[in-house]
Design a protein around this motif. Structure first.
Motif, short mmCIF file in Angstrom:
data_model
loop_
_atom_site.label_atom_id
_atom_site.label_comp_id
_atom_site.label_asym_id
_atom_site.label_seq_id
_atom_site.Cartn_x
_atom_site.Cartn_y
_atom_site.Cartn_z
N THR A 262 -0.94 7.10 1.25
CA THR A 262 -2.31 7.61 1.33
C THR A 262 -3.26 6.54 1.87
O THR A 262 -4.06 6.80 2.79
CB THR A 262 -2.80 8.08 -0.05
N LEU A 263 -3.16 5.35 1.34
CA LEU A 263 -4.04 4.28 1.81
C LEU A 263 -3.71 3.88 3.25
O LEU A 263 -4.60 3.53 4.02
CB LEU A 263 -3.91 3.07 0.88
N VAL B 64 -5.50 6.29 5.41
CA VAL B 64 -6.93 6.01 5.46
C VAL B 64 -7.22 4.85 6.41
O VAL B 64 -8.19 4.87 7.17
CB VAL B 64 -7.46 5.70 4.04
N LEU C 281 0.84 -1.20 0.00
CA LEU C 281 0.00 0.00 0.00
C LEU C 281 0.87 1.25 0.00
O LEU C 281 2.00 1.25 0.50
CB LEU C 281 -0.91 0.01 1.23
#
Length: 292
Positions: free
Chosen positions: A119-120, A123, A116
């Motif tokens: 950004t992910l 999140v 990943l």
């Protein structure tokens, strides 16, 4: 022939620590009303001015200062000798340390196993943070409800911390055992919620105990909480990455879960001893024993 009321002297404390005397002329009723409205005022029967007594001597509050000095102030060491305070400090270290354990370990795991990007990863961390913020007010409401606390006497607020820590330990272990993103996110939600249940009662428990001790050490007990919090968020997240490099992510989450279980055991010692010594019936009924 008109009779004049005798002068009545009213003593009032002044900032210099001496007693200043104010001469008041009036009826007995007037003085009584003044004394009733200001219970700290002292009525005197002689003529005093500027701190001088009627016989020319001076009066200070040396004896009052000596009496006040006899009351020993509570120190931070005194607080740590109180088992509920010490247990809360340990719980602060374990709970905050468990929450901080994901910051240095989870991003590495997500990159290595799921590839990943940053950004992910950010999140996914939302799943850990938002449930903790939502559950906090609810946990605070019920941990201050005397009816709820009575149902789990003599554990009281400790019961919330113990249950929250144990269930959070299970959720943390499940995070390490999860093999897909969806399961990991769901488990992080539970970690956030249960971490809030375990953490919220800590400060109120410490405050209530200090109040029962006399209430002169609120700032000191808050300092102890801050010290324990700092230890938790610095030490545990610092030692976990080397452990992760040696044994892997799943085993590291197992270590974090064990830390939470250790905190729960420390929390349970005192109320369990009280339960065994007095029985639960001693904490219910018309004249129950006090508990936290």
């Amino acid at each position: 022939r008109v009779s004049m009321p005798a002068p009545v002297l009213i003593a009032s404390p002044v900032a210099a620590g001496r007693v200043g005397i104010v001469e008041a002329v009036g009826s007995g009723d007037d003085v009584a009303r003044g004394a009733q409205s200001s219970p700290d005022l002292t009525l005197a029967g002689g003529r005093l001015a500027g701190g001088e007594s009627g016989d020319g001597g001076s009066e200070d509050n040396g004896s009052d200062a000596a009496v006040a000095g006899e009351k020993r102030r509570t120190t931070m060491l005194d607080l740590l000798k109180e088992w509920p305070i010490l247990a809360c400090c340990v719980a602060t270290i374990t709970v905050t340390g468990a929450s901080g354990s994901f910051e240095p370990t989870l991003p590495v795991h997500l990159v290595d196993k799921y590839n990943l990007n940053s950004t992910l990863i950010g999140v996914i961390f939302i799943a850990l943070v938002i449930p903790n913020a939502v559950i906090g007010p609810l946990a605070g409401k019920y941990t201050d409800d005397e009816r709820v606390l009575a149902k789990v006497a003599p554990y009281g607020r400790f019961g919330f911390m113990i249950i929250g820590s144990l269930l959070e330990a299970v959720a943390v272990a499940c995070v390490g055992a999860t093999s897909n993103i969806a399961g990991l996110v769901v488990n992080l939600v539970f970690v956030g919620m249960l971490g809030g249940i375990a953490a919220v009662p800590i400060m109120s428990t410490m405050g209530v105990h200090v109040h029962r001790m006399g209430g002169d050490a609120y700032a000191k007990v808050y300092a102890l909480f801050n010290i324990a919090y700092s230890i938790g968020v610095i030490v545990i997240p610092t030692v976990l990455p080397p452990i992760m490099n040696a044994v892997g992510f799943a085993a590291t989450m197992g270590v974090t879960a064990a830390i939470l279980v250790f905190g729960a055991i420390i929390l349970a010692i005192h109320p369990t001893l009280m339960l065994l010594r007095h029985g639960r019936s001693a904490y219910t009924g018309e004249n129950p024993r006090v508990f936290l």
